[in-house]
Enzyme design. Structure first.
Site, PDB file in Angstrom:
ATOM      1  CE  LYS A   1     -22.216 -28.672 -55.140  1.00  0.00           C
ATOM      2  NZ  LYS A   1     -22.680 -29.908 -55.736  1.00  0.00           N
TER       3      LYS A   1
ATOM      4  CE1 TYR B   1      -7.645 -17.491 -27.567  1.00  0.00           C
ATOM      5  CE2 TYR B   1      -7.898 -15.625 -26.068  1.00  0.00           C
ATOM      6  CZ  TYR B   1      -7.320 -16.193 -27.184  1.00  0.00           C
ATOM      7  OH  TYR B   1      -6.422 -15.469 -27.910  1.00  0.00           O
TER       8      TYR B   1
HETATM    9  C1  LIG Z   1     -24.430 -30.190 -59.130  1.00  0.00           C
HETATM   10  C2  LIG Z   1     -23.056 -29.810 -59.373  1.00  0.00           C
HETATM   11  O1  LIG Z   1     -22.185 -30.053 -58.565  1.00  0.00           O
HETATM   12  C3  LIG Z   1     -22.728 -29.150 -60.612  1.00  0.00           C
HETATM   13  O2  LIG Z   1     -23.593 -28.966 -61.456  1.00  0.00           O
HETATM   14  O3  LIG Z   1     -21.546 -28.780 -60.775  1.00  0.00           O
HETATM   15 MG   LIG Z   2     -20.321 -29.153 -59.028  1.00  0.00          MG
END
Ligand SMILES: CC(=O)C(=O)O
Ligand SMILES: [Mg+2]
Ligand SMILES: NC(=O)C1=CN([C@@H]2O[C@H](COP(=O)(O)OP(=O)(O)OC[C@H]3O[C@@H](n4cnc5c(N)ncnc54)[C@H](O)[C@@H]3O)[C@@H](O)[C@H]2O)C=CC1
Length: 472
Positions: free
Chosen positions: A166, A111
């Protein structure tokens, strides 16, 4: 109704002394539950406290199991927790520091004042952001919550669990640091403006679950205006994995891509991209079906993408619905919604039907219903064989693109990824239940990232000098 997906509950029971566990276990089994774990929490003189983990096939079986327990003599249900909700408590990801800050010396390096010299180095040469910040390994997973899985327009907050999921997969499979960004706007101009404004911190943009046709315009504009890869996962990730599955499926049934008659159902984000990659791979006969029926060049559609679609597909100029489209078809690609496909439809298909029912979480046809009538069946789900899901693509795709410091993800990179995924299923392994590798097959990310990086170098979009990513 959403079935499967790991319904599992933990029930805390107080069992009066003398209550037989085997009778309790039998009551749970009779109600449709499957005991997978048992913990004794406390043993008292008059009662025992136990946590029982019960797997369920369907959400409503949980109510049956609880009713059976509540009616069981000597048993009191103290508490019930749903394991899927437990795993979401407080969210699924967190930010961690790479080095600890243990003293003032460390502090002054990570920092102020030390950090200032690094800031100025990047000011003088912005490309240094790739060396000296998280940019080179960080992807934004951006949604507006309008087409979340097959659940539709559920809004940005409700989309967050999927985006966190994700991000977890990016990290676990490809060591990419991904960050979920859920936007409280559905206006394409505002989405483009916002993503451009946050882009400096990221090495790539993964657009997710943005409904068609807005997703096409948003992606096209961002690709043109940003110098980092922009990739709408529901379009291209899905299309890449679908093509990988199809490349292997046709090997099994002894048909050629160029001779196939393919029906795509659901001409939204995924359906349009699946069609485009099929055309690029040499498939000539594709018919698209959406709510109005078969997309036909003489029909007038408000949706400009459907006008393009109708002009480039349906070579036999078929009219009607899904049944008519499927007459003599070799392949059904479903990216629409639950229950769209029926057994009578499959019976109209050519020999050895290939059915990819990819709607999530509930496919176009229940797999148990379709199985007797098809040669090859795939779904998007983790709990059936042949999971055609974009998770087989996006981690390796971004790993390869980031490693090559690609300025975009182009068609060659997508085709290379599809071939790489298909190649992870060996000749001796290929069968009707195994046309795509498992998500947990460690060869997949390596094969995909390498193929993608190679294609990036070959097509001149890589910005990193040394193609060290291509060496093993
Ligand atoms: C797997 C995916 O990205 C969906 O079903 O929207
Ligand atoms: Mg998707
Ligand atoms: N397995 C996988 O990897 C993936 C699966 N999907 C699934 O595909 C489906 C579509 O996703 P997106 O393309 O992102 O959504 P989208 O909203 O862009 O497109 C869906 C299209 O399906 C059409 N549709 C819905 N119900 C229909 C019906 N009964 N008959 C005919 N057409 C119908 C809609 O009109 C729309 O054009 C979702 O269920 C999603 O979960 C999407 C991406 C990846």
């Amino acid at each position: 109704m959403i079935t499967g997906g790991g319904f599992s509950i933990i029930v805390r029971l107080e069992m009066a002394a003398g209550t037989g566990f085997s009778q309790v276990a039998a009551a749970i089994a009779d109600a449709g539950g499957d005991i997978v774990a048992l913990d004794t929490v406390h043993v008292g003189r008059h009662a025992v406290l136990r946590d029982i983990t019960v797997n369920l096939r369907r959400e409503e079986d949980g109510e049956q199991v609880l009713a059976a327990l509540r009616n069981h003599p000597g048993v009191r249900v103290v508490h019930v927790s749903d394991r899927t909700f437990l795993v979401h408590l407080g969210g699924k990801i967190e930010v961690q520091a790479k080095t600890p800050v243990k003293n003032r010396d460390d502090l002054s390096r990570v920092y102020t004042p030390g950090v200032a010299r690094v800031c100025l180095a990047i000011r003088d040469d912005p490309a240094k952001a790739f060396q000296l910040t998280i940019k080179r390994n960080t992807v934004a997973v951006v949604t507006d919550g309008t087409a979340v899985l097959g659940l539709g327009d559920i809004g940005p907050e409700a989309a967050l669990p999927v985006m966190e999921g994700k991000a977890m997969l990016f990290k676990q499979f490809a060591d990419v640091d991904a960050f979920p960004i859920c936007l409280a706007t559905r206006d394409p101009d505002e989405i483009v403006r916002t993503v451009k404004a946050i882009a400096p911190a990221f090495g790539g943009i993964n657009l997710e679950d943005i409904s068609a046709p807005r997703c096409f315009e948003i992606e096209t504009r961002l690709k043109a205006e940003l110098d980092i890869p922009v990739f709408h996962d529901d379009q291209h990730g899905t299309a890449v994995v679908m093509l990988a599955g199809l490349l292997n499926a046709v090997r099994l049934v002894g048909k050629r891509l160029t001779d196939l008659k393919v029906v795509v159902c659901g001409i939204g984000a995924a359906g349009v991209a699946c069609t485009k990659i099929l055309l690029a791979a040499g498939v000539q006969h594709i018919t698209g079906v959406d709510r109005p029926g078969i997309l036909h060049p003489e029909a007038a559609y408000d949706n400009p993408v459907w006008r393009w679609y109708a002009a480039h597909t349906n070579p036999e100029r078929r009219q009607g619905g899904l049944a008519e489209a499927l007459d003599g078809a070799d392949v059904f690609i479903g990216v629409s919604g639950p229950g769209v496909l029926r057994v009578e439809h499959i019976q109209r298909m050519a020999r050895d039907p290939i059915v990819f029912a990819m709607a999530n979480p509930t496919p176009e046809i229940p797999p148990e219903e379709a199985e007797p009538y098809v040669r090859i069946l795939a779904t998007g789900r983790s709990d059936y064989p042949n999971q055609i899901n974009n998770v087989l693509c996006f981690p390796g795709m971004f790993r390869g693109a980031l490693d090559a410091r690609a300025r975009e993800i182009n068609e060659e990179m997508k085709l290379a990824a599809a071939r790489a995924i298909a190649s992870c299923v060996g000749e001796d392994e290929l069968n009707e239940q195994y046309i795509v590798p498992s998500v947990f097959n460690q060869r997949v990310v390596k094969a995909v990232s390498r193929a993608v990086a190679e294609a990036a170098y070959q097509t001149g979009v890589a910005r990193r000098d040394a193609p060290h990513v291509l060496r093993d």
